[in-house]
Design a protein around this motif. Structure first.
Motif, PDB file in Angstrom:
ATOM      1  N   UNK A 224       0.827  -1.207   0.000  1.00 38.31           N
ATOM      2  CA  UNK A 224       0.000   0.000   0.000  1.00 38.31           C
ATOM      3  C   UNK A 224       0.861   1.255   0.000  1.00 38.31           C
ATOM      4  N   UNK A 225       2.149   1.078  -0.258  1.00 28.78           N
ATOM      5  CA  UNK A 225       3.049   2.221  -0.269  1.00 28.78           C
ATOM      6  C   UNK A 225       4.142   2.072   0.781  1.00 28.78           C
ATOM      7  N   UNK A 226       4.924   3.107   0.939  1.00 29.61           N
ATOM      8  CA  UNK A 226       6.078   3.056   1.839  1.00 29.61           C
ATOM      9  C   UNK A 226       5.735   3.339   3.292  1.00 29.61           C
ATOM     10  N   UNK A 227       4.520   3.777   3.529  1.00 23.37           N
ATOM     11  CA  UNK A 227       4.116   4.110   4.899  1.00 23.37           C
ATOM     12  C   UNK A 227       3.285   2.987   5.498  1.00 23.37           C
ATOM     13  N   UNK A 228       3.343   2.836   6.806  1.00 18.98           N
ATOM     14  CA  UNK A 228       2.548   1.839   7.508  1.00 18.98           C
ATOM     15  C   UNK A 228       1.193   2.453   7.859  1.00 18.98           C
ATOM     16  N   UNK A 229       0.133   1.850   7.375  1.00 19.42           N
ATOM     17  CA  UNK A 229      -1.206   2.392   7.577  1.00 19.42           C
ATOM     18  C   UNK A 229      -1.912   1.693   8.742  1.00 19.42           C
ATOM     19  N   UNK A 230      -2.771   2.430   9.409  1.00 20.04           N
ATOM     20  CA  UNK A 230      -3.597   1.846  10.453  1.00 20.04           C
ATOM     21  C   UNK A 230      -4.598   0.865   9.831  1.00 20.04           C
ATOM     22  N   UNK A 231      -5.091  -0.036  10.671  1.00 24.01           N
ATOM     23  CA  UNK A 231      -6.049  -1.022  10.161  1.00 24.01           C
ATOM     24  C   UNK A 231      -7.293  -0.359   9.596  1.00 24.01           C
ATOM     25  N   UNK A 232      -7.717   0.764  10.173  1.00 26.08           N
ATOM     26  CA  UNK A 232      -8.912   1.433   9.683  1.00 26.08           C
ATOM     27  C   UNK A 232      -8.654   2.231   8.405  1.00 26.08           C
ATOM     28  N   UNK A 233      -7.400   2.362   8.000  1.00 25.47           N
ATOM     29  CA  UNK A 233      -7.062   3.108   6.781  1.00 25.47           C
ATOM     30  C   UNK A 233      -6.758   2.187   5.605  1.00 25.47           C
ATOM     31  N   UNK A 234      -6.225   1.017   5.893  1.00 26.67           N
ATOM     32  CA  UNK A 234      -5.749   0.124   4.838  1.00 26.67           C
ATOM     33  C   UNK A 234      -6.855  -0.293   3.871  1.00 26.67           C
ATOM     34  N   UNK A 235      -7.992  -0.722   4.407  1.00 24.46           N
ATOM     35  CA  UNK A 235      -9.085  -1.150   3.534  1.00 24.46           C
ATOM     36  C   UNK A 235      -9.614  -0.018   2.679  1.00 24.46           C
ATOM     37  N   UNK A 236      -9.713   1.173   3.267  1.00 24.57           N
ATOM     38  CA  UNK A 236     -10.198   2.339   2.509  1.00 24.57           C
ATOM     39  C   UNK A 236      -9.275   2.627   1.327  1.00 24.57           C
TER      40      UNK A 236
END
Length: 248
Positions: A224-236
């Motif tokens: 999803x890119x170089x940044x680590x996303x929160x669980x609530x952001x990844x699906x979006x």
């Protein structure tokens, strides 16, 4: 323009009428205070069409409407997306369901993964599912969806993988996946009418053995890119990409 869902039997095509019953009667009369002639949309939750109607009669237990026209091209994504969401902490699941429905998801499957902190017993699960389904319905109305996405019962990770077995495209965001060019290639290969599964881990992500189990079953790892996303952001993020790539 307000949106309501009705049973297909309440849309009388031969008479060009729509009948509103249940809780929506009170909402239309006493909350929205609609008058004779005011318009709104209804959906039967099946064919994805938008039925535009206007208030004709305001009764005590039903509202009779005139069917003005039918919009054939609905608002649904050309693919059916199932979001397999690892159970998050607190009330994050409510936000996830709300925004996923707005972005076009077809169904949401809560998944009990190894790193999930939340554990739902049978009593809690029943009440949570009722609330989650209510949030999905409200979001579907707000975003003018053609049907109400279903929030399934909580599945184990093994059950979730089995449920997705026959779907044409299965994705799992993973920090060790190949670079973004691979993600673009995978997403670019999705075809209209495909069934797409998106697996999102809870806080802390998936255990390594869960990733390996997914790979064994043909679930494609993507970045999803170089940044680590929160669980609530990844699906979006994945859903937003699908909207961009597939909607015309």
């Amino acid at each position: 323009m307000y949106q309501f869902f009705v049973d297909p039997s309440q849309i009388l095509l031969d008479q060009k009428k729509v009948i509103i019953t249940g809780d929506d009667v009170n909402h239309i009369k006493n909350v929205l205070r609609m008058k004779i002639g005011e318009e709104f949309n209804v959906s039967n939750g099946i064919d994805g069409k938008e039925y535009r109607c206007s208030v004709e009669e305001l009764g005590d237990d039903q509202i009779l409407c005139t069917l003005r026209f039918i919009k054939e091209d609905g608002v649904e994504l050309p693919v059916k997306v199932t979001l397999f969401q690892g159970l998050p902490k607190a009330d994050k699941m409510e936000l996830i369901i709300q925004k996923a429905v707005e972005l076009g998801v077809a169904e949401v499957v809560p998944v009990a993964c190894k790193r999930c902190i939340v554990k739902l017993d049978a009593k809690k699960e029943k009440s949570k599912l009722a609330r989650w389904q209510g949030i999905a319905e409200a979001a579907a109305k707000q975003s003018k969806r053609g049907f109400i996405p279903q929030v399934r019962e909580v599945m184990s990770y093994k059950e979730a993988i089995a449920y997705a077995k026959d779907m044409e495209c299965k994705l799992i965001p993973y920090e060790m996946a190949e670079d973004m060019s691979h993600t673009r290639e995978v997403l670019g290969g999705i075809k209209p009418e495909d069934r797409v599964a998106i697996f999102i881990g809870p806080e802390g992500g998936f255990e390594e053995e869960e990733i390996q189990a997914a790979l064994t079953e043909g679930i494609e790892p993507i970045t999803l890119g170089k940044r680590i996303l929160r669980t609530e952001t990844a699906g979006f993020t994945v859903l937003s990409w699908l909207v961009y790539l597939l909607e015309k």
